[in-house]
Design a protein around this motif. Structure first.
Motif, short mmCIF file in Angstrom:
data_model
loop_
_atom_site.label_atom_id
_atom_site.label_comp_id
_atom_site.label_asym_id
_atom_site.label_seq_id
_atom_site.Cartn_x
_atom_site.Cartn_y
_atom_site.Cartn_z
N SER A 1 0.85 -1.20 0.00
CA SER A 1 0.00 0.00 0.00
C SER A 1 0.88 1.24 0.00
N PRO A 2 1.46 1.56 -1.16
CA PRO A 2 2.37 2.71 -1.20
C PRO A 2 1.62 4.01 -0.89
N PRO A 3 2.29 4.94 -0.18
CA PRO A 3 1.62 6.20 0.19
C PRO A 3 1.37 7.07 -1.03
N LEU A 4 0.22 7.74 -1.02
CA LEU A 4 -0.15 8.63 -2.13
C LEU A 4 -0.44 10.02 -1.56
N ALA A 5 0.45 10.97 -1.82
CA ALA A 5 0.29 12.33 -1.27
C ALA A 5 0.40 13.36 -2.38
N VAL A 6 -0.75 13.93 -2.79
CA VAL A 6 -0.76 15.00 -3.79
C VAL A 6 -1.47 16.20 -3.16
N THR A 7 -0.78 17.34 -3.14
CA THR A 7 -1.36 18.54 -2.53
C THR A 7 -1.11 19.76 -3.42
N PRO A 8 -1.94 20.81 -3.28
CA PRO A 8 -1.66 22.04 -4.03
C PRO A 8 -0.31 22.61 -3.60
N ASN A 9 0.44 23.15 -4.55
CA ASN A 9 1.74 23.74 -4.22
C ASN A 9 1.55 25.10 -3.57
N GLN A 10 2.27 25.34 -2.49
CA GLN A 10 2.11 26.60 -1.76
C GLN A 10 2.79 27.77 -2.48
N GLN A 11 3.82 27.47 -3.28
CA GLN A 11 4.54 28.54 -3.99
C GLN A 11 4.42 28.32 -5.50
N ALA A 12 3.85 29.32 -6.18
CA ALA A 12 3.56 29.20 -7.62
C ALA A 12 4.80 28.88 -8.44
N LYS A 13 5.97 29.38 -8.02
CA LYS A 13 7.18 29.17 -8.83
C LYS A 13 7.57 27.69 -8.90
N PHE A 14 7.06 26.88 -7.94
CA PHE A 14 7.38 25.45 -7.95
C PHE A 14 6.30 24.62 -8.65
N GLY A 15 5.34 25.27 -9.29
CA GLY A 15 4.29 24.53 -9.98
C GLY A 15 2.96 24.65 -9.28
N ASP A 16 2.00 23.85 -9.74
CA ASP A 16 0.61 23.98 -9.28
C ASP A 16 0.25 22.97 -8.19
N TYR A 17 0.75 21.75 -8.34
CA TYR A 17 0.54 20.70 -7.33
C TYR A 17 1.87 20.02 -7.07
N GLN A 18 1.90 19.20 -6.01
CA GLN A 18 3.13 18.52 -5.65
C GLN A 18 2.81 17.11 -5.18
N CYS A 19 3.62 16.13 -5.63
CA CYS A 19 3.48 14.75 -5.14
C CYS A 19 4.67 14.48 -4.21
N ASN A 20 4.37 14.14 -2.97
CA ASN A 20 5.43 13.97 -1.95
C ASN A 20 5.57 12.51 -1.51
N SER A 21 5.27 11.57 -2.39
CA SER A 21 5.24 10.16 -1.99
C SER A 21 6.62 9.51 -1.94
N ALA A 22 7.58 10.01 -2.74
CA ALA A 22 8.85 9.30 -2.93
C ALA A 22 9.61 9.08 -1.62
N MET A 23 9.63 10.10 -0.73
CA MET A 23 10.39 9.98 0.51
C MET A 23 9.81 8.87 1.42
N ALA A 24 8.48 8.85 1.54
CA ALA A 24 7.83 7.82 2.38
C ALA A 24 8.03 6.43 1.78
N MET A 25 8.02 6.35 0.44
CA MET A 25 8.24 5.06 -0.23
C MET A 25 9.66 4.56 0.02
N ALA A 26 10.63 5.49 0.02
CA ALA A 26 12.04 5.11 0.29
C ALA A 26 12.16 4.52 1.68
N GLN A 27 11.43 5.10 2.66
CA GLN A 27 11.45 4.59 4.04
C GLN A 27 10.85 3.18 4.10
N MET A 28 9.75 2.96 3.35
CA MET A 28 9.11 1.64 3.34
C MET A 28 10.03 0.58 2.73
#
Length: 661
Positions: free
Chosen positions: A98-125
């Motif tokens: 059950s890999p973690p799925l984390a997609v949230t709106p980006n807080q800073q426009a210069k970094f894009g519109d949304y952000q996926c933050n799953s890779a770090m949690a997957m590395a831990q698993m």
């Protein structure tokens, strides 16, 4: 024909979900070779495992594709991105269950519109499984496995493994056009669930006070949200209309108005009437005995006593209705008396299943994991609040056939409901995996001295007095702004009610319901910051832009069908994305029942609109004559889209904006 299509879809979806569960179980078994006896066919089993996974993914995609999507409804962009990234994540790390799925709106426009933050949690698993993998490598793998889609322009990896997502402008523009043409339509529901919301719940013969304000406002708003999203909503008012207090009220009624059976008693102030009867009950022994006899005769359903009880209830109902009309609340009364006969069945069922025990003459029930028992029969044979709440939850599950049941009361009752829910689960009335039963608790209303909100004499504040004070103060505010010189008398009264009741509701809903909040007319009527006064003025201003440019509704409707919504300016882009986050916000509230998220969003939308309006000319006028020389129609459409979302947000919060203010 439509009904057949839905039935057919539901059956197919159920079959596919059953197959998915079955395949998932087989995969689990095959993934654990040590559970299997050593076999020369291990390679065959592994190959079968791969085939099953492939089949499982095809079924999941098929299920997603079959989920009804209607072009007229608004898309939840976050949910769509989660579908896309969920598929890529599963393909990138099939070894994770059950890999973690984390997609949230980006807080800073210069970094894009949304952000996926799953890779770090997957590395831990993976590390826990003995595999050391750099999160950036996982992020790269996820990006390579992204399926073809309609909304992502590009992705970038940042920092330790964040994936920044940039949306296609043409896609966002198309969604805005869809919103303008079809109006604010909720995402489609696969199944229409039935929701029971228990809220307000004042006591008969007592005034509604400030403590009932929060339950009434929060409960009404929750109902409006569920209704907008397409649920079948039952609004219930579990009033306190039964019990020993009615004995003293009836006895006092008989003494004060002996001809009550033929002449309707003129009880003007029920609160004073209640206090008089309580004083006599505490001080006069004969009256007390007669009061107990009246309770017995009422419970035996003697006609004269039922009539007296109904008279008292009717006086209260009329008072409650005044409050509900001010707050535009719609609710069905179903008090404790409704469940009287059902309580016998509840006690009988607990007895038959061997779940009751005796304790000093009381019949009690201990639920698993709960240290406090429920008392379902008192030592004198009477029933309690515990019995009545058990009867109510049973009726809502079996007779109402509710899929979701929400109780909106103060947080002080959290433990009581926790025990009631545990007992209902223990006896087998509901399974939390199937039926959602939840207590939406809230904090108390405080005065500006941060103590419990009281009058100067230390009395509880009557709700009607509070609402009348709100009307007076909102009229003062409007006159300070000289609106009485611009608006007609009828418009002024409408604006007064809109501001007064809108501000009281918004002040409550804009605070996290779990916390206590300070009631302050000065703060709630302030037209700066996150208040209803500010939002109502902002909304009126947005609505006036088209009117001042002489653009009527028909022209805007036609433009919505023929004009592309351009998003080249950064403030146009920011506003467009903010408008389209509305379905995400509603989904979050559906999950956690915290309505302040909607208030925060509406405030963000209003401030984002102001940024846009200050930077982008919607209407260009001749500086000398003031005549309109150019209308930038795509920007007028952005104004219209923002106003439509604000109007729907206000509707969910129970706030009625007016055309002119």
């Amino acid at each position: 024909m439509m009904g057949d299509g839905v039935t057919d879809f539901s059956a197919r979806q159920e079959q596919q979900e059953h197959e998915i569960k079955s395949l998932s179980a087989e995969i689990e078994c095959l993934k654990n070779p040590q559970k299997l006896s050593p076999s020369s066919h291990l390679d065959d089993l592994r190959e079968e495992n791969s085939r099953l996974k492939y089949r499982l993914n095809i079924l999941k995609r098929s299920l997603q594709a079959e989920t009804p999507h209607c072009e007229t409804s608004m898309m939840n962009i976050n949910q769509r991105l989660q579908e896309i990234f969920g598929e890529a994540i599963r393909a990138s790390c099939p070894e994770l269950d059950s890999p973690p799925l984390a997609v949230t709106p980006n807080q800073q426009a210069k970094f894009g519109d949304y952000q996926c933050n799953s890779a770090m949690a997957m590395a831990q698993m993976l590390k826990a499984k003995g595999m050391k993998v750099n999160p950036r490598e996982i992020a790269e793998k996820i990006i390579r496995n992204l399926p073809e889609n309609e909304l992502i322009e590009k992705t970038e990896i940042a920092g330790p493994g964040f994936i920044n997502i940039h949306l296609k402008r043409a896609f966002v523009s198309r969604l805005l056009s869809n919103l303008l043409v079809n109006g604010v339509q909720p995402p489609p529901l696969a199944f229409r669930k039935r929701v029971v919301v228990d809220f307000s719940s004042p006591n008969i013969a007592k005034e509604m006070h400030v403590g009932h304000l929060r339950s009434t406002i929060i409960g009404e708003s929750m109902c409006r949200l569920f209704e907008f999203l397409g649920y079948d909503v039952v609004r219930l008012n579990h009033v306190g209309d039964w019990g020993t207090q009615f004995g003293m009220l009836i006895a006092h009624l008989q003494d004060k108005f002996p001809n009550y059976l033929t002449v309707s008693p003129p009880i003007g102030d029920l609160q004073a009437f209640y206090k008089e009867s309580k004083k006599r009950f505490d001080e006069e022994e004969d009256f007390k005995k007669r009061a107990y006899q009246c309770v017995v005769r009422l419970q035996s359903k003697e006609a004269d006593f039922l009539k007296a009880w109904n008279l008292i209830c009717d006086v209260s109902r009329k008072e409650f209705q005044k409050v509900y009309e001010c707050l535009d609340v719609h609710i069905t009364e179903r008090g404790e008396s409704y469940y009287q006969e059902m309580m016998k069945e509840v006690v009988k069922e607990f007895d038959q299943k061997g779940l009751t025990e005796m304790d000093e003459g009381r019949k009690i029930v201990f639920a698993p994991g709960q240290s406090i028992p429920l008392t379902i029969v008192k030592s004198d044979g009477g029933y309690t609040y515990d019995t009545s709440d058990l009867a109510a939850i049973r009726q809502r599950i079996f007779d109402e056939k509710a899929d979701i049941i929400i109780y909106v009361t103060d947080s002080g009752q959290a433990t009581h409901f926790q025990v009631v829910f545990a007992a209902a689960k223990m006896i087998g009335w509901y399974d939390p995996e199937v039926t959602r039963v939840e207590h939406a608790g809230f904090g108390v209303v405080l005065g500006e001295d941060k103590k419990k909100f009281k009058t100067r004499s230390g009395e509880t504040v009557r709700l009607m007095d509070l609402l009348e004070e709100g009307l007076k103060r909102s009229m003062d505010k409007l006159k300070d702004k000289e609106r009485d010189k611009v608006l007609t008398p009828e418009e002024l009264i409408k604006a007064q009610r809109s501001v007064a009741f809108g501000c009281i509701k918004y002040a409550d809903l804009s605070h996290n319901r779990i916390n206590d909040y300070v009631f302050s007319f000065d703060k709630m009527l302030d037209d700066r910051g996150n208040t209803a006064a500010y939002l109502l003025y902002a909304f009126t201003r947005i609505r006036s832009i088209a009117r001042l440019a002489n653009i009527d509704e028909a022209t805007l409707r036609k433009a919505a069908e023929t004009t592309e919504v351009l998003l080249d300016h950064e403030k146009e882009w920011k506003l467009g994305k903010c408008i389209l986050r509305f379905p995400e916000i509603l989904q979050k509230i559906l999950d956690d029942l915290l309505l302040h998220t909607l208030c925060d969003y509406l405030y963000e939308l209003a401030t984002t609109f102001t940024e846009f309006y200050d930077s982008c000319y919607c209407v260009e006028k001749d500086r000398q004559t003031g005549e309109v020389v150019k209308v930038n129609m795509w920007r007028m459409l952005l104004c219209d889209a923002a106003a439509s979302i604000m109007a729907k947000g206000f509707d969910i919060l129970g706030i009625n904006p007016v055309q002119r203010m």
